[in-house]
Design an enzyme around this catalytic site. Structure first.
Site, PDB file in Angstrom:
ATOM      1  N   TYR A 137       0.858  -1.463   0.283  1.00  0.00           N
ATOM      2  CA  TYR A 137       0.045   0.080  -0.305  1.00  0.00           C
ATOM      3  C   TYR A 137       0.952   1.045   0.128  1.00  0.00           C
ATOM      4  CZ  TYR A 137      -3.186  -3.857   1.872  1.00  0.00           C
ATOM      5  OH  TYR A 137      -3.720  -4.923   2.117  1.00  0.00           O
ATOM      6  N   TYR A 188     -14.446  -4.401   3.742  1.00  0.00           N
ATOM      7  CA  TYR A 188     -13.276  -5.263   3.205  1.00  0.00           C
ATOM      8  C   TYR A 188     -12.809  -6.287   3.736  1.00  0.00           C
ATOM      9  CZ  TYR A 188      -8.198  -5.649   2.331  1.00  0.00           C
ATOM     10  OH  TYR A 188      -6.890  -5.979   2.681  1.00  0.00           O
ATOM     11  N   ASP A 237     -16.531 -12.249   8.498  1.00  0.00           N
ATOM     12  CA  ASP A 237     -14.877 -12.546   8.064  1.00  0.00           C
ATOM     13  C   ASP A 237     -15.030 -11.678   9.513  1.00  0.00           C
ATOM     14  OD1 ASP A 237     -13.023 -11.661   7.499  1.00  0.00           O
ATOM     15  OD2 ASP A 237     -13.310 -10.473   5.958  1.00  0.00           O
ATOM     16  N   LYS A 264      -5.470 -13.241  11.717  1.00  0.00           N
ATOM     17  CA  LYS A 264      -5.212 -11.321  12.103  1.00  0.00           C
ATOM     18  C   LYS A 264      -3.979 -12.322  13.509  1.00  0.00           C
ATOM     19  CE  LYS A 264      -5.881  -7.640   9.176  1.00  0.00           C
ATOM     20  NZ  LYS A 264      -6.826  -7.682   8.471  1.00  0.00           N
TER      21      LYS A 264
HETATM   22  C1  LIG Z   1      -7.101  -8.000   7.609  1.00  0.00           C
HETATM   23  C2  LIG Z   1      -8.330  -8.829   6.745  1.00  0.00           C
HETATM   24  C3  LIG Z   1      -8.457  -9.278   6.089  1.00  0.00           C
HETATM   25  C4  LIG Z   1      -7.270 -10.076   5.135  1.00  0.00           C
HETATM   26  O1  LIG Z   1      -6.089 -11.063   5.940  1.00  0.00           O
HETATM   27  P1  LIG Z   1      -4.979 -10.711   5.216  1.00  0.00           P
HETATM   28  O2  LIG Z   1      -3.988 -12.230   6.677  1.00  0.00           O
HETATM   29  O3  LIG Z   1      -3.919  -9.681   5.298  1.00  0.00           O
HETATM   30  O4  LIG Z   1      -4.660 -11.475   4.019  1.00  0.00           O
HETATM   31  C5  LIG Z   1     -10.156 -10.087   5.895  1.00  0.00           C
HETATM   32  N1  LIG Z   1     -10.723  -9.842   6.487  1.00  0.00           N
HETATM   33  C6  LIG Z   1     -10.875  -8.244   7.027  1.00  0.00           C
HETATM   34  C7  LIG Z   1     -12.004  -8.158   7.853  1.00  0.00           C
HETATM   35  C8  LIG Z   1      -9.738  -7.769   7.491  1.00  0.00           C
HETATM   36  O5  LIG Z   1      -9.434  -7.408   8.221  1.00  0.00           O
END
Ligand SMILES: *Cc1c(COP(=O)(O)O)cnc(C)c1O
Length: 414
Positions: free
Chosen positions: A6, A134, A236, A265
Site C-alpha cells: 500500500y 474490506y 469475516d 490476524k
Molecule cells: C486483514 C483482513 C483480511 C485479510 O487478511 P490478510 O491476512 O491480510 O490476507 C480479511 N478480512 C478482514 C476483515 C481483514 O481485516
C-alpha cells in the site's frame, strides 16, 4: 529492492527499522522505542516477544516445523481445530486452515458457492456484501470488498456481486433506525435469491473500511433473512475475532451462528500468517460423496502449519487463563474516558468498541505528517484515510495506553 505494501514507492525514503520488541514496545535500530498502538495490523494482541508463545513455538520447532496436511495429520492441527470449535459460536464444527485472512475468505466463498451446487441448486453463485466492507486483497476477496483505493485498479476485471448499505445509528441504534437497511437486504434477497450464494459481512465493526460500527440487531435480522431466502451467512472475523470488539467474537453480540466464519490476524498473534475458515455441519456434509466431484478442492501448502497451530493454541490459552476480556474492558473504559475529553473541531465522529478507538476527521489531509509526529512522541500509529485509530495489544499498560491517546490529543490540539 524491497517493495512495500500500500505504498507509493516513489515517496519511500528511509523507513524506521525495527530490531526487537517486548510487550507493546517496538525497539528501533536508531535507538528509539515506540509503543505499538495498532498491534502490527491488529495481530500482535499478546505483545512482542511473548515468553509463553516463544516457548510454544520452540517446543514445536524441536519436534517438526512443518508437514503437509494432505494424507497426513498432526496434533497441533487437531487440537487447534478442536479449540476453535469450542470457542466460536455453537454449530461451527468444521475447520479448514489456510495461510492468511484473504485466503480464508476465498475458502469461505468457495465453500458457499460449491455448497449450493453440491445440494443441486445451480446458479446460486453471486455474493452480497456491505458498503465499506474490506475482506482482503486477493481477487474474490476484492470482489466482495467495497470499491476503494485497494480495488480501484482492478475494477474492470472484478465480477461484482451485490452491495447493500450498512445500517445507520451505530451499535445502539433502535430497530426503526436500522430498518431501512434491513428492508434493502430483504428486497434484494427476495428478488435475486436464486442467484445468491452468500451474504458476507464483518460483524459489528468494519475495520479497514473506516471503522463503521453497526447494531447487532442487524445481524439478527440478516440471520433470519438469509435462512428465509436460502442464502448462506458468512462472518469475516479476521479483524474482529479474539476479543477485539469486547467479546471473544463479534458474533456473540448478536447471539447468532453464521454458516461460515473466518478468523485470522490475531489467531497466530503476529508470529506467522494463518487463518481458519469454520463451517456448520450442513455445509461440510454437502461435500461428502464417492469421488472428488463434491470435495473441497483447496489445499494451501502451509495449511495447519504446526508452528502456527502451536502458537495459536497457546495464544487461546493465554486469552482464557489471563482473563483477556477483562483487560479489553479496561482498555475500553480508558479509551472512552479519554476520547470524551477530545474536543477538536476537526473530529466528525468518535467510535469506540472493545479495544478499538477511532476518530473520524473531516479530511484525510488533516493527518498528513501525523505518523512522523507520533513517532517523535514515541508512538506507532498509522491512520487509514481520514480515520485516526488505535487498536493496541491487550497486554498494554495503562501508562502506555494513555501515552498513545495523549499523542492523538496533542496532534488535534496543535
Ligand atoms: C486483514 C483482513 C483480511 C485479510 O487478511 P490478510 O491476512 O491480510 O490476507 C480479511 N478480512 C478482514 C476483515 C481483514 O481485516
Amino acid at each position: 529492492m524491497l517493495w512495500y505494501p500500500y505504498t507509493q514507492m516513489k515517496h519511500v525514503n528511509e523507513l524506521p527499522k525495527m530490531v526487537s520488541g517486548e510487550g507493546a514496545i517496538m525497539h528501533l535500530e536508531d535507538g528509539r522505542s515506540l509503543i505499538d498502538g495498532i498491534s502490527s495490523w491488529w495481530s500482535v494482541i499478546h505483545g512482542y516477544n511473548h515468553p509463553a508463545l516463544n516457548a510454544a513455538l520452540a517446543e514445536q520447532a524441536g519436534k517438526f516445523a512443518h508437514v503437509m496436511l494432505g494424507g497426513m495429520t498432526h496434533s497441533p492441527a487437531l487440537d487447534l481445530a478442536a479449540a476453535l470449535v469450542r470457542i466460536t459460536p455453537a454449530g461451527l464444527n468444521h475447520v479448514f486452515f489456510s495461510d492468511s485472512g484473504s485466503i480464508g475468505v476465498e475458502v469461505g466463498l468457495k465453500m458457499a458457492i460449491q455448497y449450493w451446487k453440491n445440494i443441486g441448486h445451480q446458479g446460486k453463485t453471486r455474493i452480497v456484501s456491505l458498503k465499506n466492507g474490506y475482506h482482503g486483497d486477493t481477487f474474490k476477496a476484492m470482489e466482495v470488498s467495497d470499491d476503494s483505493d485497494f480495488t480501484r485498479s482492478y475494477s474492470d476485471v472484478l465480477h461484482r456481486g451485490f452491495v447493500v448499505e450498512i445500517p445507520a445509528g451505530g451499535f445502539d441504534a433502535a430497530l426503526d433506525t436500522i430498518q431501512p437497511a434491513i428492508n434493502q437486504l430483504e428486497d434484494l434477497l427476495k428478488q435475486h435469491h436464486d442467484q445468491i450464494a452468500a451474504f458476507i459481512v464483518e460483524p459489528i465493526v468494519q475495520c479497514a473500511g473506516g471503522f463503521h460500527i453497526y447494531s447487532p440487531l442487524y445481524l439478527q435480522a440478516a440471520r433470519e433473512l438469509c435462512t428465509k431466502y436460502n442464502v448462506l451467512l458468512v462472518f469475516d472475523e479476521v479483524a474482529t475475532g479474539f476479543g477485539r470488539t469486547g467479546k471473544l467474537f463479534a458474533a456473540e453480540y448478536a447471539a447468532v451462528t453464521p454458516d461460515i466464519m473466518i478468523v485470522g490476524k490475531a489467531l497466530t498473534a503476529g508470529y506467522m500468517g494463518h487463518a481458519a475458515t469454520l463451517a456448520i455441519a450442513a455445509i461440510y456434509d454437502s461435500f461428502l460423496g464417492e469421488n472428488y466431484e463434491k470435495a473441497l478442492m483447496h489445499g494451501p501448502t502451509f495449511m495447519a502449519n504446526p508452528l502456527a497451530c502451536a502458537v495459536a493454541l497457546r495464544g487461546i490459552q493465554l486469552i482464557e487463563e489471563e482473563h483477556y476480556l477483562e483487560k479489553i474492558a479496561r482498555i475500553n473504559t480508558i479509551i472512552r474516558e479519554k476520547f470524551s475529553t477530545l474536543t477538536s473541531a476537526s473530529i466528525i465522529d468518535k467510535r469506540v468498541i472493545g479495544a478499538i478507538g477511532a476518530l473520524e476527521l473531516e479530511d484525510a489531509s488533516l493527518l498528513t505528517g501525523f505518523k512522523t509526529f507520533a513517532m517523535d512522541h514515541g508512538v506507532w500509529l498509522r491512520p487509514i484515510g481520514n480515520i485516526l485509530y488505535l487498536m493496541p495489544p491487550y497486554i498494554i499498560s495503562e501508562q502506555e495506553l494513555l501515552t498513545i491517546i495523549d499523542v492523538m490529543r496533542k496532534w488535534l490540539e496543535r
